[in-house]
Design an enzyme around this catalytic site. Structure first.
Site, mmCIF file in Angstrom:
data_model
loop_
_atom_site.group_PDB
_atom_site.id
_atom_site.type_symbol
_atom_site.label_atom_id
_atom_site.label_comp_id
_atom_site.label_asym_id
_atom_site.label_seq_id
_atom_site.Cartn_x
_atom_site.Cartn_y
_atom_site.Cartn_z
ATOM 1 N N LEU A 64 0.807 -1.215 0.000
ATOM 2 C CA LEU A 64 0.000 0.000 0.000
ATOM 3 C C LEU A 64 0.844 1.270 0.000
ATOM 4 C CD1 LEU A 64 -2.721 -1.038 2.598
ATOM 5 C CD2 LEU A 64 -2.727 -1.365 0.113
ATOM 6 N N HIS A 119 -3.756 4.389 -1.930
ATOM 7 C CA HIS A 119 -4.702 3.456 -1.309
ATOM 8 C C HIS A 119 -5.276 4.035 -0.012
ATOM 9 C CE1 HIS A 119 -1.803 0.618 -3.411
ATOM 10 N NE2 HIS A 119 -2.953 0.280 -3.961
ATOM 11 N N LYS A 138 -8.210 6.803 -9.834
ATOM 12 C CA LYS A 138 -8.160 7.183 -11.245
ATOM 13 C C LYS A 138 -6.827 6.840 -11.896
ATOM 14 C CE LYS A 138 -11.422 11.067 -11.166
ATOM 15 N NZ LYS A 138 -11.560 12.525 -11.455
#
Length: 282
Positions: free
Chosen positions: A29, A33, A149
């Protein structure tokens, strides 16, 4: 933070907790995240994250075996970010049998760009996301799922899947998180050596340059602009797969001059042995 490994344990943990807000990950991560997890806390009654490295979305020559597994660090970061439930299935929990039924996404959206260079990738993504949605939302009546995105085409494919199957899931997009120099945060950035890390921002700069050029030139000139952008990046030591400008709505090239605010520049290129992707909406 509660940790569930099996679907049964996850559903038991979710019982009577209200509508989940869910962030699926493959672990390793970073702030991208964690920003989604923090956003999820404002969108549901219970915040759920998953960590699962999905074999189905890796091609045979790709990095499934070497993909970083950083369990202890990931668990600690999720707890600090406010995750309520971490779903961390083993492969046998999510795929107890050979997964012979798969979700085949719309080829008009999934067979171009990433799907062209990574055939079968989006079938693997859609199949695991459908299983994760079933596990998280199957007994809760629906909820919200958050995706970044940075993986723009993946976000669009999942949105289309949710629409086509009328799933009771609201898809929320999180903005791309970037390092101070502009590099999009990615779990694969850790593969970069020091010199490569310094150069890695060149992909983002190339996409910015391409988007500026596209706004000032007719659509008929865009293929030439895209080729020039790839050539320039290649001259800087990269191996580009694509640098293109597309409509946000369907990732197709417009036929006529589009309005600003409806486009996205997308790119994928390899720097050394590391393949990076990025995009800019404009």
């Amino acid at each position: 933070m509660l940790i569930a490994h099996s679907i049964a344990d996850l559903r038991s943990a979710l019982a009577s907790r209200g509508r989940p807000a869910f962030v699926p990950t493959m672990g390793n991560l970073h702030e991208g995240h964690l920003s989604l997890v923090r956003q999820a806390r404002t969108l549901g009654d219970v915040t759920v994250a998953s960590i699962f490295v999905n074999r189905l979305q890796f091609l045979p020559h790709e990095d499934f075996d070497s993909y970083p597994r950083t369990w202890e660090a990931d668990r600690a970061q999720l707890e600090v970010a406010g995750c309520d439930i971490l779903f961390a299935p083993r492969e046998a929990d999510l795929y107890p049998q050979a997964q012979t039924f798969k979700v085949q996404p719309d080829p008009l959206l999934a067979d171009l760009l990433e799907g062209h260079f990574r055939p079968g990738f989006f079938t693997g993504v859609c199949t695991v996301v459908m299983k994760l949605f079933s596990a998280v939302f199957g007994t809760t009546g629906g909820g919200t799922a958050l995706f970044g995105k940075k993986d723009y085409q993946q976000l669009m494919v999942i949105r289309r899947m949710v629409e086509q199957f009328a799933l009771p899931v609201d898809i929320v997009a999180g903005d791309t998180c970037r390092a101070p120099d502009g590099l999009a945060l990615s779990s694969r950035n850790g593969y970069l050596g020091p010199a490569e890390r310094t150069k890695a921002v060149e992909l983002a700069r190339a996409l910015r340059t391409l988007s500026d050029a596209a706004l000032s030139r007719p659509v008929a000139d865009w293929p030439g602009l895209e080729a020039a952008a790839s050539d320039a990046l290649r001259g800087q030591g990269w191996q580009p797969d694509y640098l293109v400008v597309r409509r946000r709505a369907d990732l197709q090239r417009p036929d006529t001059a589009p309005r600003p605010g409806t486009l996205v520049a997308l790119g994928a290129a390899r720097l050394g042995s590391t393949r990076l992707i990025d995009n800019f909406e404009f």
